[in-house]
Design a protein around this motif. Structure first.
Motif, PDB file in Angstrom:
ATOM      1  N   LYS A   4       0.832  -1.204   0.000  1.00 30.88           N
ATOM      2  CA  LYS A   4       0.000   0.000   0.000  1.00 30.88           C
ATOM      3  C   LYS A   4       0.873   1.262   0.000  1.00 30.88           C
ATOM      4  O   LYS A   4       0.588   2.226  -0.691  1.00 30.88           O
ATOM      5  CB  LYS A   4      -0.905  -0.025   1.225  1.00 30.88           C
ATOM      6  N   ALA A   5       1.962   1.243   0.752  1.00 29.96           N
ATOM      7  CA  ALA A   5       2.871   2.393   0.820  1.00 29.96           C
ATOM      8  C   ALA A   5       3.592   2.588  -0.509  1.00 29.96           C
ATOM      9  O   ALA A   5       3.812   3.717  -0.950  1.00 29.96           O
ATOM     10  CB  ALA A   5       3.859   2.209   1.956  1.00 29.96           C
ATOM     11  N   SER A   6       3.980   1.487  -1.162  1.00 32.17           N
ATOM     12  CA  SER A   6       4.664   1.611  -2.451  1.00 32.17           C
ATOM     13  C   SER A   6       3.735   2.158  -3.534  1.00 32.17           C
ATOM     14  O   SER A   6       4.160   2.894  -4.413  1.00 32.17           O
ATOM     15  CB  SER A   6       5.271   0.284  -2.861  1.00 32.17           C
ATOM     16  N   LYS A   7       2.442   1.807  -3.474  1.00 27.18           N
ATOM     17  CA  LYS A   7       1.473   2.357  -4.433  1.00 27.18           C
ATOM     18  C   LYS A   7       1.305   3.854  -4.207  1.00 27.18           C
ATOM     19  O   LYS A   7       1.245   4.630  -5.164  1.00 27.18           O
ATOM     20  CB  LYS A   7       0.117   1.649  -4.301  1.00 27.18           C
ATOM     21  N   LYS A   8       1.264   4.281  -2.960  1.00 29.35           N
ATOM     22  CA  LYS A   8       1.142   5.705  -2.643  1.00 29.35           C
ATOM     23  C   LYS A   8       2.374   6.463  -3.134  1.00 29.35           C
ATOM     24  O   LYS A   8       2.277   7.561  -3.680  1.00 29.35           O
ATOM     25  CB  LYS A   8       0.956   5.913  -1.141  1.00 29.35           C
ATOM     26  N   THR A   9       3.539   5.866  -2.944  1.00 31.04           N
ATOM     27  CA  THR A   9       4.783   6.486  -3.399  1.00 31.04           C
ATOM     28  C   THR A   9       4.801   6.612  -4.916  1.00 31.04           C
ATOM     29  O   THR A   9       5.193   7.649  -5.458  1.00 31.04           O
ATOM     30  CB  THR A   9       5.995   5.666  -2.919  1.00 31.04           C
ATOM     31  N   LEU A  10       4.364   5.577  -5.607  1.00 31.56           N
ATOM     32  CA  LEU A  10       4.314   5.605  -7.071  1.00 31.56           C
ATOM     33  C   LEU A  10       3.353   6.682  -7.561  1.00 31.56           C
ATOM     34  O   LEU A  10       3.676   7.443  -8.481  1.00 31.56           O
ATOM     35  CB  LEU A  10       3.915   4.231  -7.619  1.00 31.56           C
ATOM     36  N   ILE A  11       2.193   6.765  -6.964  1.00 35.25           N
ATOM     37  CA  ILE A  11       1.206   7.789  -7.356  1.00 35.25           C
ATOM     38  C   ILE A  11       1.757   9.178  -7.078  1.00 35.25           C
ATOM     39  O   ILE A  11       1.609  10.097  -7.887  1.00 35.25           O
ATOM     40  CB  ILE A  11      -0.138   7.541  -6.636  1.00 35.25           C
ATOM     41  N   LEU A  12       2.409   9.352  -5.964  1.00 31.93           N
ATOM     42  CA  LEU A  12       3.002  10.639  -5.623  1.00 31.93           C
ATOM     43  C   LEU A  12       4.087  11.023  -6.626  1.00 31.93           C
ATOM     44  O   LEU A  12       4.154  12.173  -7.074  1.00 31.93           O
ATOM     45  CB  LEU A  12       3.565  10.600  -4.195  1.00 31.93           C
ATOM     46  N   MET A  13       4.943  10.074  -6.981  1.00 36.61           N
ATOM     47  CA  MET A  13       6.020  10.331  -7.950  1.00 36.61           C
ATOM     48  C   MET A  13       5.449  10.688  -9.322  1.00 36.61           C
ATOM     49  O   MET A  13       5.933  11.617  -9.969  1.00 36.61           O
ATOM     50  CB  MET A  13       6.940   9.110  -8.063  1.00 36.61           C
ATOM     51  N   VAL A  14       4.441   9.982  -9.766  1.00 34.50           N
ATOM     52  CA  VAL A  14       3.807  10.286 -11.047  1.00 34.50           C
ATOM     53  C   VAL A  14       3.195  11.679 -11.003  1.00 34.50           C
ATOM     54  O   VAL A  14       3.338  12.477 -11.934  1.00 34.50           O
ATOM     55  CB  VAL A  14       2.756   9.208 -11.413  1.00 34.50           C
ATOM     56  N   THR A  15       2.515  11.977  -9.911  1.00 32.61           N
ATOM     57  CA  THR A  15       1.881  13.280  -9.767  1.00 32.61           C
ATOM     58  C   THR A  15       2.915  14.400  -9.782  1.00 32.61           C
ATOM     59  O   THR A  15       2.742  15.404 -10.466  1.00 32.61           O
ATOM     60  CB  THR A  15       1.062  13.337  -8.456  1.00 32.61           C
ATOM     61  N   VAL A  16       3.986  14.240  -9.074  1.00 32.07           N
ATOM     62  CA  VAL A  16       5.007  15.285  -8.960  1.00 32.07           C
ATOM     63  C   VAL A  16       5.754  15.499 -10.272  1.00 32.07           C
ATOM     64  O   VAL A  16       6.049  16.630 -10.648  1.00 32.07           O
ATOM     65  CB  VAL A  16       5.988  14.949  -7.812  1.00 32.07           C
ATOM     66  N   PHE A  17       6.060  14.437 -11.012  1.00 29.90           N
ATOM     67  CA  PHE A  17       6.880  14.563 -12.208  1.00 29.90           C
ATOM     68  C   PHE A  17       6.098  14.608 -13.519  1.00 29.90           C
ATOM     69  O   PHE A  17       6.501  15.287 -14.452  1.00 29.90           O
ATOM     70  CB  PHE A  17       7.912  13.427 -12.259  1.00 29.90           C
ATOM     71  N   VAL A  18       5.015  13.910 -13.625  1.00 33.84           N
ATOM     72  CA  VAL A  18       4.288  13.827 -14.893  1.00 33.84           C
ATOM     73  C   VAL A  18       3.228  14.920 -15.006  1.00 33.84           C
ATOM     74  O   VAL A  18       3.042  15.507 -16.080  1.00 33.84           O
ATOM     75  CB  VAL A  18       3.668  12.421 -15.079  1.00 33.84           C
ATOM     76  N   LEU A  19       2.539  15.227 -13.938  1.00 31.16           N
ATOM     77  CA  LEU A  19       1.462  16.214 -13.979  1.00 31.16           C
ATOM     78  C   LEU A  19       1.922  17.587 -14.484  1.00 31.16           C
ATOM     79  O   LEU A  19       1.252  18.178 -15.335  1.00 31.16           O
ATOM     80  CB  LEU A  19       0.791  16.318 -12.607  1.00 31.16           C
TER      81      LEU A  19
END
Length: 181
Positions: A4-19
Motif C-alpha cells: 500500500k505504501a509503495s502504491k502511494k509512493t508511485l502515485i506521488l512520484m507520477v503526480t510530482v513529475f508527470v502532472l
C-alpha cells in the motif's frame, strides 16, 4: 515497505513529475498564456527580400533606411539612429552596415547629413525596386538580404532615442546568435 505504501509512493512520484509536463503541454496547445517575444521591433512575416537593392554586396547585417520625399524630423532622427546604433555595436560593427537608399523621389536637398555620418553607406536606386521598403522606417536586413524587423521612427527626439535602443538590443541579439556577417 508495504504494498500500500509503495502504491502511494508511485502515485506521488507520477503526480510530482508527470502532472506538470501534462499541464504545460495543455497550456501550450490551448494558448492559456501569452507567448513572449524577445524582439523589440515589429517582426515582418513574411520577410521582404531586398536582394535587388543590395546586389553584389558581402553578406552583412544591415540597418536600412529609404530616404523619403521629404526629410522631416523623423527622417533626421532615423539617420541619426542608424549611425548611432552602428557606432554602439563597437567591435561587432564590422559585421553590420548602415545603409540609406536614395530613390529618384528622395529628398536630396537635405543631403548635407551625409557628411555628418561618414559610416553610413548611401546607395542610389535608379528605379523603384520590385520589393520596395516603406519610407520613414528603419529595417534590419539579415545576411540573406531579407528585411526581418521594422522600426517606426518618430518626430520626437526622445521617442526616437528609445527606438534606437530597441534597434541596438535587437542587433546585438542577432549578431550574438549569428555566425555569418
Amino acid at each position: 515497505m508495504s504494498n500500500k505504501a509503495s502504491k502511494k509512493t508511485l502515485i506521488l512520484m507520477v503526480t510530482v513529475f508527470v502532472l506538470p509536463v501534462v499541464l504545460a503541454k495543455l497550456a501550450l496547445d490551448h494558448g492559456w498564456f501569452e507567448q513572449a517575444a524577445t524582439n523589440k521591433g515589429q517582426l515582418l512575416q513574411p520577410t521582404i527580400n531586398v536582394s535587388s537593392m543590395v546586389q553584389d554586396s558581402k553578406p552583412k547585417w544591415r540597418l536600412v533606411y529609404v530616404l523619403p520625399t521629404d526629410c522631416n524630423q523623423a527622417c533626421k532622427n532615423a539617420l541619426f539612429s542608424i549611425n548611432q546604433v552602428w557606432l554602439a555595436l563597437g567591435r561587432e560593427s564590422s559585421r553590420a552596415e548602415p545603409v540609406v537608399f536614395v530613390t529618384a523621389n528622395s529628398d536630396t536637398t537635405s543631403f548635407d547629413w551625409a557628411k555628418d555620418y561618414p559610416n553610413v553607406v548611401v546607395k542610389p536606386l535608379s528605379e523603384k525596386p520590385d520589393t520596395p521598403l516603406l519610407d520613414s522606417k528603419v529595417y534590419i536586413v539579415d545576411t540573406l538580404n531579407n528585411a526581418v524587423l521594422l522600426y517606426q521612427m518618430d518626430d520626437d527626439k526622445d521617442v526616437a532615442v528609445m527606438e534606437s535602443r530597441n534597434i541596438l538590443a535587437d542587433m546585438k541579439k542577432l549578431l550574438k546568435l549569428s555566425r555569418i556577417g
